[in-house]
Scaffold this active site. Structure first.
Site, PDB file in Angstrom:
ATOM      1  N   SER A  16       0.802  -1.220   0.000  1.00  0.00           N
ATOM      2  CA  SER A  16       0.000   0.000   0.000  1.00  0.00           C
ATOM      3  C   SER A  16       0.840   1.279   0.000  1.00  0.00           C
ATOM      4  O   SER A  16       1.625   1.519  -0.903  1.00  0.00           O
ATOM      5  CB  SER A  16      -0.954  -0.039   1.181  1.00  0.00           C
ATOM      6  OG  SER A  16      -1.853   1.025   1.127  1.00  0.00           O
ATOM      7  N   HIS A  17       0.727   2.046   1.071  1.00  0.00           N
ATOM      8  CA  HIS A  17       1.373   3.354   1.167  1.00  0.00           C
ATOM      9  C   HIS A  17       2.762   3.251   1.790  1.00  0.00           C
ATOM     10  O   HIS A  17       3.407   4.278   1.995  1.00  0.00           O
ATOM     11  CB  HIS A  17       0.502   4.249   2.031  1.00  0.00           C
ATOM     12  CG  HIS A  17       0.148   3.573   3.323  1.00  0.00           C
ATOM     13  ND1 HIS A  17      -0.812   2.595   3.375  1.00  0.00           N
ATOM     14  CD2 HIS A  17       0.651   3.686   4.553  1.00  0.00           C
ATOM     15  CE1 HIS A  17      -0.888   2.134   4.614  1.00  0.00           C
ATOM     16  NE2 HIS A  17      -0.002   2.775   5.359  1.00  0.00           N
TER      17      HIS A  17
ATOM     18  N   ASP B  64      -2.132   6.773  -3.241  1.00  0.00           N
ATOM     19  CA  ASP B  64      -1.009   6.040  -2.645  1.00  0.00           C
ATOM     20  C   ASP B  64      -0.467   4.956  -3.579  1.00  0.00           C
ATOM     21  O   ASP B  64      -0.885   4.867  -4.741  1.00  0.00           O
ATOM     22  CB  ASP B  64      -1.410   5.441  -1.288  1.00  0.00           C
ATOM     23  CG  ASP B  64      -2.322   4.234  -1.441  1.00  0.00           C
ATOM     24  OD1 ASP B  64      -3.045   4.168  -2.442  1.00  0.00           O
ATOM     25  OD2 ASP B  64      -2.288   3.350  -0.562  1.00  0.00           O
TER      26      ASP B  64
ATOM     27  N   ASP C  34      -0.830   1.741  -4.100  1.00  0.00           N
ATOM     28  CA  ASP C  34      -1.711   0.828  -4.835  1.00  0.00           C
ATOM     29  C   ASP C  34      -3.038   1.466  -5.228  1.00  0.00           C
ATOM     30  O   ASP C  34      -3.951   0.770  -5.671  1.00  0.00           O
ATOM     31  CB  ASP C  34      -1.943  -0.446  -4.010  1.00  0.00           C
ATOM     32  CG  ASP C  34      -2.625  -0.155  -2.680  1.00  0.00           C
ATOM     33  OD1 ASP C  34      -2.447   0.957  -2.156  1.00  0.00           O
ATOM     34  OD2 ASP C  34      -3.332  -1.040  -2.174  1.00  0.00           O
TER      35      ASP C  34
ATOM     36  N   ASP D 175      -5.539   3.056  -3.571  1.00  0.00           N
ATOM     37  CA  ASP D 175      -6.809   3.078  -2.841  1.00  0.00           C
ATOM     38  C   ASP D 175      -6.955   4.286  -1.912  1.00  0.00           C
ATOM     39  O   ASP D 175      -8.049   4.605  -1.484  1.00  0.00           O
ATOM     40  CB  ASP D 175      -7.065   1.749  -2.094  1.00  0.00           C
ATOM     41  CG  ASP D 175      -5.931   1.351  -1.177  1.00  0.00           C
ATOM     42  OD1 ASP D 175      -4.942   2.090  -1.097  1.00  0.00           O
ATOM     43  OD2 ASP D 175      -6.040   0.271  -0.540  1.00  0.00           O
ATOM     44  N   ARG D 176      -5.858   4.977  -1.612  1.00  0.00           N
ATOM     45  CA  ARG D 176      -5.964   6.169  -0.759  1.00  0.00           C
ATOM     46  C   ARG D 176      -6.020   7.440  -1.599  1.00  0.00           C
ATOM     47  O   ARG D 176      -5.502   7.467  -2.708  1.00  0.00           O
ATOM     48  CB  ARG D 176      -4.757   6.279   0.169  1.00  0.00           C
ATOM     49  CG  ARG D 176      -4.707   5.201   1.207  1.00  0.00           C
ATOM     50  CD  ARG D 176      -3.551   5.433   2.153  1.00  0.00           C
ATOM     51  NE  ARG D 176      -3.636   4.486   3.252  1.00  0.00           N
ATOM     52  CZ  ARG D 176      -3.067   4.632   4.436  1.00  0.00           C
ATOM     53  NH1 ARG D 176      -2.334   5.706   4.679  1.00  0.00           N
ATOM     54  NH2 ARG D 176      -3.208   3.731   5.373  1.00  0.00           N
TER      55      ARG D 176
ATOM     56  N   LYS E 194     -11.290   0.598  -0.849  1.00  0.00           N
ATOM     57  CA  LYS E 194     -11.354   2.044  -0.995  1.00  0.00           C
ATOM     58  C   LYS E 194     -10.788   2.393  -2.366  1.00  0.00           C
ATOM     59  O   LYS E 194     -10.085   1.596  -2.971  1.00  0.00           O
ATOM     60  CB  LYS E 194     -10.630   2.754   0.131  1.00  0.00           C
ATOM     61  CG  LYS E 194      -9.212   2.312   0.379  1.00  0.00           C
ATOM     62  CD  LYS E 194      -8.714   2.902   1.704  1.00  0.00           C
ATOM     63  CE  LYS E 194      -7.335   2.409   2.050  1.00  0.00           C
ATOM     64  NZ  LYS E 194      -7.309   1.558   3.232  1.00  0.00           N
TER      65      LYS E 194
HETATM   66  C1  G1P Z   1      -3.747   1.795   8.344  1.00  0.00           C
HETATM   67  C2  G1P Z   1      -4.885   2.766   8.509  1.00  0.00           C
HETATM   68  C3  G1P Z   1      -6.206   2.073   8.216  1.00  0.00           C
HETATM   69  C4  G1P Z   1      -6.171   1.452   6.834  1.00  0.00           C
HETATM   70  C5  G1P Z   1      -4.946   0.574   6.677  1.00  0.00           C
HETATM   71  C6  G1P Z   1      -4.800   0.072   5.244  1.00  0.00           C
HETATM   72  O1  G1P Z   1      -3.895   0.726   9.242  1.00  0.00           O
HETATM   73  O2  G1P Z   1      -4.902   3.324   9.792  1.00  0.00           O
HETATM   74  O3  G1P Z   1      -7.244   2.998   8.325  1.00  0.00           O
HETATM   75  O4  G1P Z   1      -7.321   0.678   6.599  1.00  0.00           O
HETATM   76  O5  G1P Z   1      -3.772   1.298   7.021  1.00  0.00           O
HETATM   77  O6  G1P Z   1      -4.693   1.111   4.325  1.00  0.00           O
HETATM   78  P1  G1P Z   1      -3.146   0.655  10.674  1.00  0.00           P
HETATM   79  O7  G1P Z   1      -1.683   0.789  10.386  1.00  0.00           O
HETATM   80  O8  G1P Z   1      -3.643   1.826  11.463  1.00  0.00           O
HETATM   81  O9  G1P Z   1      -3.555  -0.664  11.240  1.00  0.00           O
HETATM   82 ZN    ZN Z   2      -3.215   1.533  -0.283  1.00  0.00          ZN
END
Ligand code: G1P
Ligand code: ZN
Length: 539
Positions: free
Chosen positions: A112-113, A276, A278, A280-281, A375
């Site tokens: 992801s991010h 981000d 992938d 989704d953000r 998302k």
């Molecule tokens: C974090 C974000 C959460 C999101 C997840 C995946 O998770 O806080 O809202 O769904 O990334 O993108 P966390 O690291 O807080 O468990």
């Molecule tokens: Zn992501």
């Protein structure tokens, strides 16, 4: 051609908030991906006739992991894999392809991010036939299997060429390479008023979309520049790179610095957005103006009637408990369903499948709807563009009007990173024990109305999940404490603060939340226990 290879378990293959997420070097260990994938296949059981999607955000090791997955799927009897060209797929596009093809699930290779590269992170998200990430009941079984695995099956064959769209075979398994962008674009055209947005750009409206050298570049160029007519060059950092060009592909005020600097300068275009790794953000910005994701969810929900796909009505809306309460007031005003779930998109899936909600969102720059089960960054950007096109108002005007109508939830998140797991777990355990004694207590002008863990009882599958500790004050202000479930090492403590105001709408959030921050720090003894006087990341 099918080999059975002996292996020994790794003990750390537990999925977190969103799939398995590890340092790249951990995933590169011998048989690491193989063990994990075989454990998933073993959990599913009979794979004959099954169809899965495979793709990733293009980060380092994507290409190697994908070939392993293809060969293992063929060896385990999967009927068909649908794969994004060159191994690319955004998380939202992947969810859409699973749903559209009625596939049995999919594997999205992404952290992801989180930063990528050999010294960055890698991850594997497992979606089931819902198009969303598998629920804990399934991921728990997978984890159990990873601890007992003894062998895996893999097809002995040369690597598959993923660069040509079309169909090929590996043993009996069909491999269909698809253009990952086209289907997604078609879906967006069915949801939003593209003609209105085209007109907006023809009138001279300007935007900057930062793809952060990650997977959404090709989607954004096709949609914003080629189809909607945003000036060429509106999409930047559009080429997906294995290490994201050194960027930390998290669209927030800290990591999307280039975009933020531009949007807060005198050269700012009318609209700014980023996605981000992938896809989704999302982050939404106006000229010298930032919209918090919590407010964005509330504003999109309030304006659903402006969007062709939603104008006939929406079922309801959900947010994670840590997200601000802004959208709850909108749900009440529109008399639609409203739910609060634990952090993680998977908790929205049952609510969408059972027609309880249409929209959902998280404070962590996630917004989406039931068009898919993840998302969706570009969806959120198009939603904003559609509102702007129809109302003729700027991002700032839309947000200010929203606050005037509903009041404003000042909201910020404070992350304390790199804490030892032991210290973090103890902090949370001790705080939880202390919560009952806080009920009714006064902290200056703030009086605690409720202090308790957040517990979610899923109305569909009746599972119960505890996630985070919440202190609510009589004026509606809240403190939420959680440990991150997406890190690849150590622990991150997240502290979420909010305060509701109906009069003072244009204050500095940090100033408004200063007292609550102090209460939050003291109550959990954050400085004493972590040695940190302040948060590492504030969003
Ligand atoms: C974090 C974000 C959460 C999101 C997840 C995946 O998770 O806080 O809202 O769904 O990334 O993108 P966390 O690291 O807080 O468990
Ligand atoms: Zn992501």
């Amino acid at each position: 051609m099918i080999k059975t290879i002996a292996t020994t378990p790794y003990t750390d293959q537990k999925m977190g908030t969103a799939g398995l997420r590890k340092k790249s070097k951990v995933v590169m260990q011998p048989n690491y991906v193989e063990n994990f994938m075989q454990s998933i296949f073993n959990t599913i059981g009979d794979l004959s006739g099954k169809v899965y999607l495979v793709g990733g955000d293009g980060r380092f090791y994507n290409d190697i992991a994908i070939q392993k997955i293809i060969k293992m799927a063929a060896a385990n009897g999967v009927a068909k894999l649908i794969i994004g060209k060159d191994g690319f797929i955004s998380t939202p596009a992947g969810s859409h392809i699973i749903l559209k093809n009625k596939a049995d699930g999919g594997f999205v290779l992404s952290a992801s991010h989180n930063p990528g590269g050999e010294n960055g992170d890698f991850g594997i998200k497992y979606a089931n036939e819902s198009g969303g990430q598998a629920p804990s009941s399934v991921t728990d079984k997978i984890y159990q299997n990873t601890k007992e695995i003894k062998e895996y099956k893999i097809f002995d064959a040369p690597d598959i060429d993923l660069s040509k769209i079309g169909t090929q075979k590996l043993g009996d398994m069909v491999i269909e390479i698809i253009d990952p962008v086209t289907d997604y674009v078609n879906m967006m055209q069915e949801i939003f008023d593209f003609e209105a947005i085209k007109k907006l750009f023809r009138s001279g409206f300007t935007m900057r979309f930062d793809a952060m050298n990650a997977v959404t570049g090709p989607y954004a160029q096709r949609i914003f520049e080629e189809i909607l007519g945003a000036p060429k060059g509106s999409v930047v950092n559009f080429r997906p790179l294995p290490d994201f060009g050194g960027l930390h592909p998290d669209p927030n005020l800290i990591y999307a610095k280039e975009l933020v600097d531009l949007m807060f300068s005198d050269k700012a275009p009318d609209f700014g957005a980023a996605n981000d790794g992938d896809g989704d953000r999302n982050m939404i910005l106006g000229k010298k103006f930032f919209v918090t994701p919590s407010d964005s969810l509330a504003i999109l929900t309030d304006n659903y009637q402006l969007i062709p796909a939603y104008k006939k009505g929406i079922f309801g809306v959900a947010k994670s408990a840590a997200t601000s309460s802004a959208v709850s007031r909108v749900a009440k005003a529109h008399n639609i369903g409203y739910y609060e779930v634990p952090t993680g998109w998977k908790y929205f899936v049952n609510l969408m499948d059972s027609n309880r909600i249409t929209f959902c969102g998280e404070e962590s720059f996630g917004t989406g709807s039931s068009h898919i089960r993840e998302k969706d960054g570009i969806w959120a950007v198009l939603f904003w563009l559609n509102i702007i096109a129809v109302t003729g108002k700027s991002v700032e005007e839309i947000t200010l009007e929203h606050w005037k109508k509903y009041g404003r939830s000042y909201y910020m998140r404070f992350d304390f990173e790199g804490i030892s797991t032991e210290v973090a777990d103890k902090l949370m355990a001790d705080l939880e024990e202390k919560l009952p004694s806080l009920n009714g207590r006064n902290f200056g002008t703030y009086k605690v109305s409720k202090a308790a863990p957040f517990v979610y009882n899923d109305p569909v599958d009746h599972s119960s999940t505890k996630n985070g500790l919440v202190i609510t004050f009589e004026d509606g202000s809240r403190i939420v404490y959680r440990l991150s479930g997406t890190g690849s090492s150590g622990a991150t403590l997240r502290v979420y603060l909010e305060k509701y105001e109906t009069e003072a709408l244009l204050e500095d959030p940090l100033k408004m939340l200063k007292d609550i921050l102090e209460i939050a720090m003291n109550t959990a003894e954050i400085s004493q226990r972590t040695g940190k006087q302040k948060a590492d990341v504030i969003t």
